[in-house]
Design a protein around this motif. Structure first.
Motif, mmCIF file in Angstrom:
data_model
loop_
_atom_site.group_PDB
_atom_site.id
_atom_site.type_symbol
_atom_site.label_atom_id
_atom_site.label_comp_id
_atom_site.label_asym_id
_atom_site.label_seq_id
_atom_site.Cartn_x
_atom_site.Cartn_y
_atom_site.Cartn_z
ATOM 1 N N LEU A 211 0.831 -1.211 0.000
ATOM 2 C CA LEU A 211 0.000 0.000 0.000
ATOM 3 C C LEU A 211 0.865 1.260 0.000
ATOM 4 C CD1 LEU A 211 -2.854 -1.125 2.415
ATOM 5 C CD2 LEU A 211 -2.929 -0.952 -0.080
ATOM 6 N N ASN A 212 2.002 1.209 0.668
ATOM 7 C CA ASN A 212 2.940 2.334 0.635
ATOM 8 C C ASN A 212 3.487 2.558 -0.777
ATOM 9 O OD1 ASN A 212 2.615 2.831 3.351
ATOM 10 N ND2 ASN A 212 4.498 1.780 3.988
ATOM 11 N N ILE A 213 3.755 1.456 -1.477
ATOM 12 C CA ILE A 213 4.235 1.554 -2.864
ATOM 13 C C ILE A 213 3.163 2.182 -3.748
ATOM 14 C CG2 ILE A 213 4.862 0.227 -4.912
ATOM 15 C CD1 ILE A 213 6.232 -1.790 -3.060
ATOM 16 N N ALA A 214 1.928 1.707 -3.618
ATOM 17 C CA ALA A 214 0.828 2.248 -4.426
ATOM 18 C C ALA A 214 0.656 3.741 -4.181
ATOM 19 C CB ALA A 214 -0.467 1.502 -4.111
ATOM 20 N N LYS A 215 0.708 4.142 -2.933
ATOM 21 C CA LYS A 215 0.562 5.555 -2.563
ATOM 22 C C LYS A 215 1.694 6.388 -3.143
ATOM 23 C CE LYS A 215 0.068 8.467 1.591
ATOM 24 N NZ LYS A 215 1.341 9.209 1.565
ATOM 25 N N ASN A 216 2.913 5.884 -3.044
ATOM 26 C CA ASN A 216 4.066 6.651 -3.523
ATOM 27 C C ASN A 216 4.087 6.763 -5.052
ATOM 28 O OD1 ASN A 216 6.098 8.168 -2.255
ATOM 29 N ND2 ASN A 216 7.686 6.730 -2.916
ATOM 30 N N LEU A 217 3.633 5.705 -5.727
ATOM 31 C CA LEU A 217 3.546 5.757 -7.188
ATOM 32 C C LEU A 217 2.550 6.836 -7.625
ATOM 33 C CD1 LEU A 217 3.555 1.981 -8.181
ATOM 34 C CD2 LEU A 217 5.286 3.663 -8.812
ATOM 35 N N LYS A 218 1.432 6.911 -6.928
ATOM 36 C CA LYS A 218 0.414 7.912 -7.269
ATOM 37 C C LYS A 218 0.948 9.318 -7.044
ATOM 38 C CE LYS A 218 -4.486 8.945 -6.650
ATOM 39 N NZ LYS A 218 -5.744 8.521 -5.987
ATOM 40 N N GLU A 219 1.659 9.494 -5.955
ATOM 41 C CA GLU A 219 2.182 10.821 -5.627
ATOM 42 C C GLU A 219 3.319 11.245 -6.555
ATOM 43 O OE1 GLU A 219 3.268 10.486 -1.546
ATOM 44 O OE2 GLU A 219 1.187 10.649 -0.796
ATOM 45 N N ASN A 220 3.986 10.271 -7.167
ATOM 46 C CA ASN A 220 5.144 10.572 -8.014
ATOM 47 C C ASN A 220 4.902 10.283 -9.494
ATOM 48 O OD1 ASN A 220 7.768 11.180 -6.224
ATOM 49 N ND2 ASN A 220 6.462 9.715 -5.141
ATOM 50 N N GLN A 221 3.638 10.120 -9.897
ATOM 51 C CA GLN A 221 3.380 9.712 -11.269
ATOM 52 C C GLN A 221 3.845 10.737 -12.302
ATOM 53 O OE1 GLN A 221 -0.774 8.975 -12.079
ATOM 54 N NE2 GLN A 221 -1.451 10.453 -10.563
ATOM 55 N N GLU A 222 3.802 12.023 -11.988
ATOM 56 C CA GLU A 222 4.257 13.022 -12.957
ATOM 57 C C GLU A 222 5.754 12.881 -13.217
ATOM 58 O OE1 GLU A 222 2.414 14.853 -14.856
ATOM 59 O OE2 GLU A 222 0.671 13.948 -13.877
ATOM 60 N N LYS A 223 6.526 12.596 -12.186
ATOM 61 C CA LYS A 223 7.970 12.380 -12.359
ATOM 62 C C LYS A 223 8.228 11.139 -13.214
ATOM 63 C CE LYS A 223 9.365 14.568 -8.014
ATOM 64 N NZ LYS A 223 10.020 14.374 -6.681
ATOM 65 N N ILE A 224 7.401 10.130 -13.011
ATOM 66 C CA ILE A 224 7.541 8.895 -13.807
ATOM 67 C C ILE A 224 7.201 9.169 -15.270
ATOM 68 C CG2 ILE A 224 6.656 6.549 -14.137
ATOM 69 C CD1 ILE A 224 6.187 6.467 -11.074
ATOM 70 N N PHE A 225 6.133 9.952 -15.506
ATOM 71 C CA PHE A 225 5.762 10.304 -16.878
ATOM 72 C C PHE A 225 6.874 11.108 -17.559
ATOM 73 C CE2 PHE A 225 1.036 10.097 -15.575
ATOM 74 C CZ PHE A 225 0.945 8.783 -16.013
ATOM 75 N N GLU A 226 7.513 11.981 -16.811
ATOM 76 C CA GLU A 226 8.617 12.772 -17.372
ATOM 77 C C GLU A 226 9.771 11.866 -17.782
ATOM 78 O OE1 GLU A 226 9.685 15.675 -14.466
ATOM 79 O OE2 GLU A 226 7.722 16.677 -14.516
ATOM 80 N N ALA A 227 10.086 10.897 -16.941
ATOM 81 C CA ALA A 227 11.152 9.946 -17.265
ATOM 82 C C ALA A 227 10.780 9.120 -18.488
ATOM 83 C CB ALA A 227 11.425 9.033 -16.068
ATOM 84 N N ASN A 228 9.513 8.723 -18.561
ATOM 85 C CA ASN A 228 9.045 7.942 -19.701
ATOM 86 C C ASN A 228 9.090 8.766 -20.985
ATOM 87 O OD1 ASN A 228 6.162 6.783 -21.201
ATOM 88 N ND2 ASN A 228 7.763 5.351 -20.640
ATOM 89 N N LYS A 229 8.786 10.056 -20.882
ATOM 90 C CA LYS A 229 8.847 10.945 -22.046
ATOM 91 C C LYS A 229 10.263 10.994 -22.608
ATOM 92 C CE LYS A 229 7.813 15.678 -23.528
ATOM 93 N NZ LYS A 229 7.372 17.041 -23.085
ATOM 94 N N ARG A 230 11.265 11.028 -21.718
ATOM 95 C CA ARG A 230 12.667 11.036 -22.170
ATOM 96 C C ARG A 230 12.995 9.744 -22.913
ATOM 97 N NH1 ARG A 230 13.473 13.107 -16.973
ATOM 98 N NH2 ARG A 230 14.479 11.195 -16.223
ATOM 99 N N ASP A 231 12.506 8.617 -22.375
ATOM 100 C CA ASP A 231 12.745 7.333 -23.049
ATOM 101 C C ASP A 231 12.109 7.303 -24.432
ATOM 102 O OD1 ASP A 231 14.273 6.041 -21.087
ATOM 103 O OD2 ASP A 231 12.496 5.427 -19.971
ATOM 104 N N LEU A 232 10.891 7.812 -24.533
ATOM 105 C CA LEU A 232 10.191 7.817 -25.817
ATOM 106 C C LEU A 232 10.912 8.719 -26.828
ATOM 107 C CD1 LEU A 232 6.500 8.033 -24.531
ATOM 108 C CD2 LEU A 232 7.558 6.085 -25.666
#
Length: 418
Positions: A33-54
């Motif tokens: 549940l801590n992982i799920a919460k942290n992923l939600k709170e950090n999803q914009e940072k993850i999307f930014e990293a994914n944008k660089r990969d793309l």
């Protein structure tokens, strides 16, 4: 990573696997549940990293160095992120797969045998593109009390690093959760080292193309769980309903053409009255139809579909068992007898009746997530969820019992269940 450093990393993972093996289910669920919460709170940072990969991958697609289907799997959008987070929450709500009594037998008075589920140990996961794999496998590993060493593809390195950072941050904030349960590595040398360490790594699970899976199977002594191809079939029987056939086949081919559970070959009974209408509907959906493919073993991973007319149900079954990769097959028919024959005779991990092959997925099966699809005929087949990441041990409780008493006839076994 140098070999000696990788060996040390593997040793730590092995040690961590012993620690997490006895972790209370409540603590494991808190970590998830801590992982799920942290992923939600950090999803914009993850999307930014994914944008660089793309952005870095796009020129490789244009030059032909990277397949379009791989590029499609690389993209992480809001829908995938939502499914990632919900998948972790779903896994936290599942029953603990560890410590379950699978069998209990009284061998004799006071002599009790039990078969108990337990973790496999250390999993080595090697995957291409799909960055959402990290969260799925991490969650399943934690709930099934296994340690994991993850090696993702270079094309998704920024996304992989960011997702793992977020996951590790959540685990570090979870009190009493052991260290080194999850580890990420990056280089080809790391793959080579991983495949050689059968002393520390208990199971390898590859998720990627045919070449990756074959290379792994040919270069390790460690058991490998997975599939090399996703050559799925749909057979439209003589009695099939046209609308059902159109809906199912179009979904199976176009909903996500690069998925391993997308249909690649369509077999149609020669007496099906609406063959022309069905093929026309597929073409209108943007599917390229091939009547005489160079090989029936082809996995297109695109809006391309081989098709063939067959004379009988038995011919369809024979074709599938000859050319299928053992992944998922479906029959479209209103004849329940034919459906039963098909489902019993086709030798694949998933066999469906009037259902799209795209349902072959751990999330859709209610497993929360999956580490992959197995076409092996071992302890796990089809979408591999929690149960596929467990094994078992036999426990015997007694009171100074010895085999000699049974060999010389002083005592005899009763073998009572329960």
């Amino acid at each position: 990573m140098e070999e000696d450093k990788f060996i040390e990393l593997a040793k730590k993972a092995k040690y961590a696997s012993k620690k997490i093996a006895t972790l209370p289910v409540g603590l494991k669920n808190t970590a998830l549940l801590n992982i799920a919460k942290n992923l939600k709170e950090n999803q914009e940072k993850i999307f930014e990293a994914n944008k660089r990969d793309l952005e870095e991958a796009l020129p490789l697609v244009e030059s032909g160095e990277l397949k379009q289907s791989v590029f499609n799997r690389l993209k992480l959008d809001e829908n995938k992120m939502r499914d990632m987070i919900q998948g972790i929450i779903d896994i936290s709500n599942l029953e603990d797969p560890i410590g379950k009594t699978l069998l209990k037998r009284q061998l004799d008075d006071g002599l009790i045998l039990t078969k108990i589920s337990c973790p496999i140990g250390v999993l080595g996961i090697i995957f291409e593109a799909r960055p959402d794999v990290i969260s799925q496998i991490s969650a399943l590993a934690i709930k099934s009390s296994n340690a994991v060493i993850l090696k993702g593809g270079k094309e998704s390195i920024n996304t992989n690093k960011e997702i793992m950072r977020v996951i590790q941050e959540a685990l570090d904030s979870t009190r009493d959760f052991p260290k080194d349960v999850l580890t990420q590595v990056f280089s080809r040398d790391d793959v080579k080292n991983m495949l050689s360490l059968d002393k520390y790594i208990d199971l390898i699970i590859p998720r990627g193309g045919n070449n990756l899976v074959r290379f792994i199977k040919e270069n390790t002594k460690i058991p490998v769980l997975g599939h090399a191809d996703g050559i799925c079939h749909i057979f439209v029987d003589e009695s099939a309903d046209l609308e059902k056939a159109k809906r199912v086949v179009i979904d199976a081919k176009t909903q996500y053409p690069s998925a391993c559970n997308a249909v690649e070959t369509l077999l149609i009974h020669k007496d099906f009255k609406y063959t022309t209408e069905l093929l026309k509907a597929l073409e209108e959906a943007g599917v390229e139809l091939i009547a005489k493919p160079e090989s029936w073993h082809t996995e297109y991973s695109d809006k391309i579909l081989s098709y063939k007319l067959v004379s009988t149900l038995e011919e369809a079954i024979e074709h599938i068992n000859e050319y299928s990769s053992g992944h998922t097959e479906s029959i479209i028919t209103e004849d329940n007898k034919n459906a039963k024959i098909f489902m019993n005779a086709v030798d694949s991990a998933g066999v469906y009746h009037n259902v799209s092959t795209r349902f072959a997925d751990g999330f859709r099966y209610g497993f929360g997530a999956e580490v992959g699809i197995s076409t092996n005929k071992t302890h796990a087949r089809g979408p591999v969820g929690l149960e596929g990441l467990t094994i078992y041990k036999y426990n015997i409780e007694g009171n100074g019992d010895i085999v000699k008493d049974y060999v010389d006839g002083t005592k005899s076994f009763c073998h009572k269940e329960g």
